[in-house]
Design an enzyme around this catalytic site. Sequence first.
Site, PDB file in Angstrom:
ATOM      1  N   LEU A  93     -11.230 -31.709 -13.249  1.00 57.58           N
ATOM      2  CA  LEU A  93     -12.112 -30.597 -13.590  1.00 57.58           C
ATOM      3  C   LEU A  93     -11.293 -29.452 -14.171  1.00 57.58           C
ATOM      4  O   LEU A  93     -10.105 -29.591 -14.415  1.00 57.58           O
ATOM      5  CB  LEU A  93     -12.878 -30.163 -12.335  1.00 57.58           C
ATOM      6  CG  LEU A  93     -13.888 -31.182 -11.790  1.00 57.58           C
ATOM      7  CD1 LEU A  93     -14.315 -30.816 -10.374  1.00 57.58           C
ATOM      8  CD2 LEU A  93     -15.101 -31.294 -12.704  1.00 57.58           C
ATOM      9  N   TYR A 148      -9.801 -24.744  -7.476  1.00 51.49           N
ATOM     10  CA  TYR A 148     -10.347 -25.410  -8.659  1.00 51.49           C
ATOM     11  C   TYR A 148      -9.642 -26.746  -8.858  1.00 51.49           C
ATOM     12  O   TYR A 148      -8.499 -26.929  -8.470  1.00 51.49           O
ATOM     13  CB  TYR A 148     -10.286 -24.530  -9.908  1.00 51.49           C
ATOM     14  CG  TYR A 148      -8.949 -23.958 -10.322  1.00 51.49           C
ATOM     15  CD1 TYR A 148      -7.944 -24.746 -10.858  1.00 51.49           C
ATOM     16  CD2 TYR A 148      -8.716 -22.574 -10.241  1.00 51.49           C
ATOM     17  CE1 TYR A 148      -6.745 -24.211 -11.285  1.00 51.49           C
ATOM     18  CE2 TYR A 148      -7.518 -22.022 -10.655  1.00 51.49           C
ATOM     19  CZ  TYR A 148      -6.536 -22.847 -11.180  1.00 51.49           C
ATOM     20  OH  TYR A 148      -5.345 -22.312 -11.598  1.00 51.49           O
ATOM     21  N   CYS A 149     -10.376 -27.690  -9.430  1.00 52.69           N
ATOM     22  CA  CYS A 149      -9.906 -29.060  -9.626  1.00 52.69           C
ATOM     23  C   CYS A 149      -9.289 -29.627  -8.341  1.00 52.69           C
ATOM     24  O   CYS A 149      -8.124 -30.043  -8.328  1.00 52.69           O
ATOM     25  CB  CYS A 149      -8.896 -29.127 -10.771  1.00 52.69           C
ATOM     26  SG  CYS A 149      -8.626 -30.809 -11.421  1.00 52.69           S
ATOM     27  N   PRO A 150     -10.058 -29.646  -7.247  1.00 50.28           N
ATOM     28  CA  PRO A 150      -9.494 -30.108  -5.979  1.00 50.28           C
ATOM     29  C   PRO A 150      -9.218 -31.608  -5.991  1.00 50.28           C
ATOM     30  O   PRO A 150      -9.902 -32.385  -6.661  1.00 50.28           O
ATOM     31  CB  PRO A 150     -10.603 -29.762  -4.970  1.00 50.28           C
ATOM     32  CG  PRO A 150     -11.867 -29.803  -5.779  1.00 50.28           C
ATOM     33  CD  PRO A 150     -11.484 -29.289  -7.134  1.00 50.28           C
ATOM     34  N   LYS A 161      -3.076 -23.280  -2.328  1.00 51.58           N
ATOM     35  CA  LYS A 161      -2.715 -24.226  -3.386  1.00 51.58           C
ATOM     36  C   LYS A 161      -1.993 -23.527  -4.542  1.00 51.58           C
ATOM     37  O   LYS A 161      -2.410 -22.472  -4.999  1.00 51.58           O
ATOM     38  CB  LYS A 161      -3.989 -24.902  -3.920  1.00 51.58           C
ATOM     39  CG  LYS A 161      -3.779 -25.862  -5.086  1.00 51.58           C
ATOM     40  CD  LYS A 161      -5.094 -26.521  -5.457  1.00 51.58           C
ATOM     41  CE  LYS A 161      -4.984 -27.355  -6.710  1.00 51.58           C
ATOM     42  NZ  LYS A 161      -6.257 -28.026  -7.057  1.00 51.58           N
TER      43      LYS A 161
END
Length: 277
Positions: A93, A148-150, A161
């Site tokens: 993502l 975001y974009c896990p 992160k």
Amino acid sequence: MEQALTLLKQEKWRIIDQSSLGVQFDALQSFAMDDTLCASVGSGYSTATARSWVHHQTIVLGIQDTKLPFLEDGLHYLEQQGYRYIVRNSGGLAVVLDEGVLNLSLIFPDTDKGIDINRGYDAMWSLIKLMFSDYEAVIDAREIIGSYCPGSYDLSIDGKKFAGISQRRIRKGVAVQIYLCVTGSGQERARHIQQFYEKARKGIETKWTYPDIYPEVMASLAELLDAQITVQDVMLRFLKALKGMSQQIFSEPLTGDELRWYEEYYQRIVERNERFV
């Protein structure tokens, strides 16, 4: 983890450093580069290759992001904030790339038995831990909810992160890619992605699942290590680590057939983006 380390222990590492090409270096070129190197390394044309790259004010979207119901509103927001955007040719993502984010790719030849996907992830995780072994911080690999974009190989320190790992496989070549938020504000980057999803989704139910972003779970390495660290510093750590894991590292740009392959892959991703955005 020991098997992952064997991937890093190559006889030779070819280095392609594109971390200082500047604002005009477009992210579409990067994804074409990694596809080219997958084909080259996978065919035996090139030895194992490590590539570094930096892009300025760019949002990289996943194909799933193009399914958002109000995508144009989200893209308009990104433009207002001064970002360019592309759609990458692999999963995942939206992520933020800017001058404080260093991207690294490790391209290996796949073996007859195949490189297990987790082994590729573990190799990159091991490399990052080695690069920062002089710090006391513990670098974990687990999904950070709210980022975001896990993914299951989000890299974090104290639950925050700073990096995400992905993989791409083409023609018996495996590219393990990571973005490292080195400097700047991790929360500010996350807020931009948060706003993008809010404006592109507007809270309605969708077929696809998109993350609920909580900016406070993201940070940069400079913030987490409380250190005056730069992208150039991390580049030196990267090269030093690879040199310690091999007999030789050498710099070599694309040559011969690779130049033709690159043009083909670049044209392919340009055409894909023309369809999506």
